[in-house]
Scaffold this active site. Sequence first.
Site, short mmCIF file in Angstrom:
data_model
loop_
_atom_site.label_atom_id
_atom_site.label_comp_id
_atom_site.label_asym_id
_atom_site.label_seq_id
_atom_site.Cartn_x
_atom_site.Cartn_y
_atom_site.Cartn_z
N GLU A 109 28.22 48.41 29.57
CA GLU A 109 28.58 49.23 30.73
C GLU A 109 29.25 48.39 31.81
O GLU A 109 29.30 47.16 31.72
CB GLU A 109 27.36 49.98 31.27
CG GLU A 109 26.19 49.11 31.60
CD GLU A 109 24.89 49.92 31.71
OE1 GLU A 109 24.64 50.81 30.89
OE2 GLU A 109 24.13 49.64 32.65
N LYS A 111 29.96 46.51 35.28
CA LYS A 111 29.16 45.83 36.29
C LYS A 111 29.78 46.19 37.64
O LYS A 111 30.81 45.63 38.03
CB LYS A 111 29.16 44.32 36.07
CG LYS A 111 28.21 43.60 36.99
CD LYS A 111 28.00 42.16 36.55
CE LYS A 111 26.89 41.46 37.31
NZ LYS A 111 26.91 41.60 38.74
N ASP A 113 30.63 46.49 41.40
CA ASP A 113 30.60 45.49 42.46
C ASP A 113 30.27 46.18 43.78
O ASP A 113 31.16 46.59 44.53
CB ASP A 113 31.97 44.79 42.54
CG ASP A 113 31.88 43.48 43.29
OD1 ASP A 113 30.76 43.05 43.59
OD2 ASP A 113 32.93 42.89 43.57
N TYR A 220 22.33 52.97 36.77
CA TYR A 220 22.40 52.22 35.51
C TYR A 220 21.06 51.88 34.88
O TYR A 220 21.02 51.23 33.85
CB TYR A 220 23.24 50.95 35.70
CG TYR A 220 22.77 50.02 36.81
CD1 TYR A 220 21.55 49.36 36.72
CD2 TYR A 220 23.57 49.80 37.92
CE1 TYR A 220 21.13 48.52 37.71
CE2 TYR A 220 23.15 48.94 38.92
CZ TYR A 220 21.93 48.30 38.82
OH TYR A 220 21.51 47.46 39.80
N LYS A 311 31.20 38.03 33.21
CA LYS A 311 31.98 38.08 34.46
C LYS A 311 33.46 37.89 34.15
O LYS A 311 33.82 36.94 33.44
CB LYS A 311 31.52 36.96 35.40
CG LYS A 311 30.06 37.07 35.80
CD LYS A 311 29.90 37.98 36.97
CE LYS A 311 29.75 37.14 38.19
NZ LYS A 311 29.12 37.72 39.31
N CYS A 405 48.40 30.82 73.13
CA CYS A 405 49.14 31.79 72.33
C CYS A 405 50.40 31.11 71.79
O CYS A 405 51.14 30.48 72.55
CB CYS A 405 49.51 33.00 73.19
SG CYS A 405 50.61 34.14 72.34
N CYS A 408 53.45 33.11 73.85
CA CYS A 408 53.63 33.11 75.32
C CYS A 408 52.87 31.98 76.01
O CYS A 408 52.93 31.85 77.23
CB CYS A 408 53.22 34.46 75.88
SG CYS A 408 51.45 34.71 75.91
N CYS A 423 44.99 36.72 72.53
CA CYS A 423 45.85 36.35 73.65
C CYS A 423 45.67 37.45 74.69
O CYS A 423 45.96 38.62 74.41
CB CYS A 423 47.31 36.28 73.20
SG CYS A 423 48.43 36.26 74.61
N CYS A 429 53.22 39.29 76.71
CA CYS A 429 53.37 38.56 75.45
C CYS A 429 54.23 39.40 74.49
O CYS A 429 53.85 40.52 74.12
CB CYS A 429 51.98 38.29 74.89
SG CYS A 429 51.99 37.45 73.31
S1 IVH Z 1 21.18 46.09 35.08
C1 IVH Z 1 17.28 43.16 35.49
N1 IVH Z 1 23.50 47.20 35.07
O1 IVH Z 1 24.24 43.29 39.00
C2 IVH Z 1 18.54 43.49 36.13
N2 IVH Z 1 22.99 45.74 36.87
O2 IVH Z 1 23.28 40.44 38.52
C3 IVH Z 1 19.09 44.72 35.52
N3 IVH Z 1 24.79 45.54 38.53
O3 IVH Z 1 21.56 43.24 41.14
C4 IVH Z 1 20.34 45.06 36.16
N4 IVH Z 1 26.19 46.93 37.56
O4 IVH Z 1 22.96 45.28 41.29
C5 IVH Z 1 22.68 46.35 35.72
N5 IVH Z 1 25.53 48.32 34.93
C6 IVH Z 1 24.71 47.48 35.58
C7 IVH Z 1 25.09 46.86 36.79
C8 IVH Z 1 24.19 45.98 37.40
C9 IVH Z 1 25.99 46.14 38.60
C10 IVH Z 1 24.29 44.58 39.53
C11 IVH Z 1 22.89 44.86 39.97
C12 IVH Z 1 22.13 43.57 39.91
C13 IVH Z 1 23.18 42.57 39.56
C14 IVH Z 1 22.58 41.63 38.56
#
Ligand code: IVH
Length: 681
Positions: A109, A111, A113, A220, A311, A405, A408, A423, A429
């Site tokens: 899935e 991740k 941000d 998630y 990542k 500045c 000016c 400034c 200016c």
């Molecule tokens: S599962 C035991 N699933 O990533 C931790 N985390 O580095 C289980 N995050 O603090 C986390 N997307 O906030 C999980 N699909 C996803 C995620 C996710 C973002 C974040 C989460 C966590 C951090 C972990």
Amino acid sequence: MSKQKIQELSDKLNKWNHEYYVLSNPSVSDYDFDMALEELQKLEEQFPELADANSPTKRVGGDVTKKFETVAHKYPMLSLSNSYSREDIEEFGKRIEKSIGGDITFVCELKYDGVAIILTYENGELTKAVTRGDGAQGEEVTANVKTIRTVPLKLHGSFPDFFEIRGEIVFPLDAFNKLNEEREAAGEALFANPRNTASGTIKMQDSKVVASRGLDCYLYQVYADKLIANGHFESIKDAETWGFKVPQSKDKYIATAKSVDEVMAFIDYWDKERQNLPFEIDGIVIKVNNYHIQNELGFTAKSPRWAIAYKFKAERVCTTLESIDYQVGRTGAITPVANLEAVQLGGTTVKRASLHNSDQIEKLDIRIKDQVYVEKGGEIIPKIIGVNLDLRPKDSTPVNYPTQCPVCKTPLIRKEGEAQHYCPNDKGCAPQLKGKIEHFIGRKMMNIDGLGAETVDQLFEAGLITNIADLYDLTIEKVLPLDRMAEKSANKLIDGLSASKQVSFAKVLFGLGIRYVGETVAKKLAKHFKSLENIQNATLEELINVDEIGERIAESLVEFFADDYNLSIIERLKNAGLQLELSEDENQAVGIALEGKTIVVSGVFEMPRNDIKNLIEQNGGKSGSSISSKTDYLICGENMGPAKLKKAEDLGIKMISEKEFLALIGGEEGIKKEEGQGSLF
Ligand code: IVH
């Protein structure tokens, strides 16, 4: 009975909210929704003892949290171990196979941000929303989370009596960019990125502001003492039936994988496609699906053994920092900008990068001629994220941040608590003066035909304008001698200025460039006070009392009107004939037949199309430019585009003719007799 009515309305609104925000499949118009919500709000005001903590009215905010309580997590909030390559993922797979044996199903899935959030549901009601904090305890931000429309306040279906669901609050990119556009227009510092802004937003005291920001939440992970599903994938599907917005297989936001190859295919797909997502992700999370296997694998001190994050590599290049420019904005804010030796990054040539402020330069210890790492994150402007110290020239010295500045030479100031230097010479200016004029003539302000930044520059350099009022003293004779100014362009410019005298008051107010008074605030002020004079005469308290006008905006207004120079400019604008009050039309919408309705006009009509648009607004409606699920009516003229027609049909939008539209606003009654500017803003 009121109790029953409140219940009925709440149930209806919860259902509609779910249809709209989670399923993206509304069954009622915005108008019906708003009417029901308003009715519920009124009943709750009348009978506060009957108001529910999870009422749909909580979505609009209103609750203020003075201090966020610290709450211990029931299950600790661990982090994930990171991986960066196929080899890392292979190792992860092998390790699991070795300890479990046999085939393993993984779930891949996104991740997200954003900001991690833990939601607790008891008997189908949201009772708590807590941030990650240090992993053991976080802050309770329930009132703010309730404003996120995709977070269900009450569940349906058969859910465990008590469970937690975890997810990530994200700032959708559209909403983020819109917020920054508004801030830029109001002369406010821009937010650096969606994640930090989501994090700041969820900890704001006023839940109304949170509601206005448009946050979203992706879920998630489900935690319960007694889970009903066998695995992660299934429990996410279950959560969907309870009313949650969960990642969808059809969008490829989630998928099962049986091998490292399948996991890598998912990763590769999103490494390319992530740039088209409506929110930011920083990687992929891979989890073992089966809960029994998860339990067997258990945890290390920091993270589960059954999951890993992959990542994405942020695209990064190294180049030479040639010099730093210090730009002066319209408000006097100084922004350092790095001039780089040109380098390719993410398909474009990069020559400049933002350095934000002096703290940033100091923190990264950036020096001229350094080899710097440049990265393109979610932000449009690339940023410098570090320095290769090994390659630093021996004779380099720290950057001397200017104390004057750059234009000016006025000594710079830095207000307490602010990162930016300013400034203060706002009346002398050049870049500030030009910036103010450029702001004034912008598309959303005076929108002056025949006048752009370049011409402003030319007029300024020629000494013809130093402020916005000078624009209205320009004549053909004065501008004709300028370079590249032919008779035609001179005429266009003067005509454009003359036409701008009809631009509505709210836009003029926005154009004045008062700090913190952006488009929305200007509309609010214009509507409330009706004239510039009334705003000028209002006390700080009176200003603060206006809905959504805070202390900061009020103080900025008071300061602006206390300045004689500003008053003299206003006087000149008034004499030039600009709209400094609501027009009669704006003051009294003719009817309310279309209140709350969004209407799109398409095709050719008997009446000029602009007149139809004006009529919509005079009757309390909003005229939209493109068809969406929020559109209530489409007024169809001749030769309407087939794509629009199809979209309206697909979305089930009511289509009406010009005649039917006129009937809707009450025929002649709905049409204002006198000629005029028509639209409210
Ligand atoms: S599962 C035991 N699933 O990533 C931790 N985390 O580095 C289980 N995050 O603090 C986390 N997307 O906030 C999980 N699909 C996803 C995620 C996710 C973002 C974040 C989460 C966590 C951090 C972990």
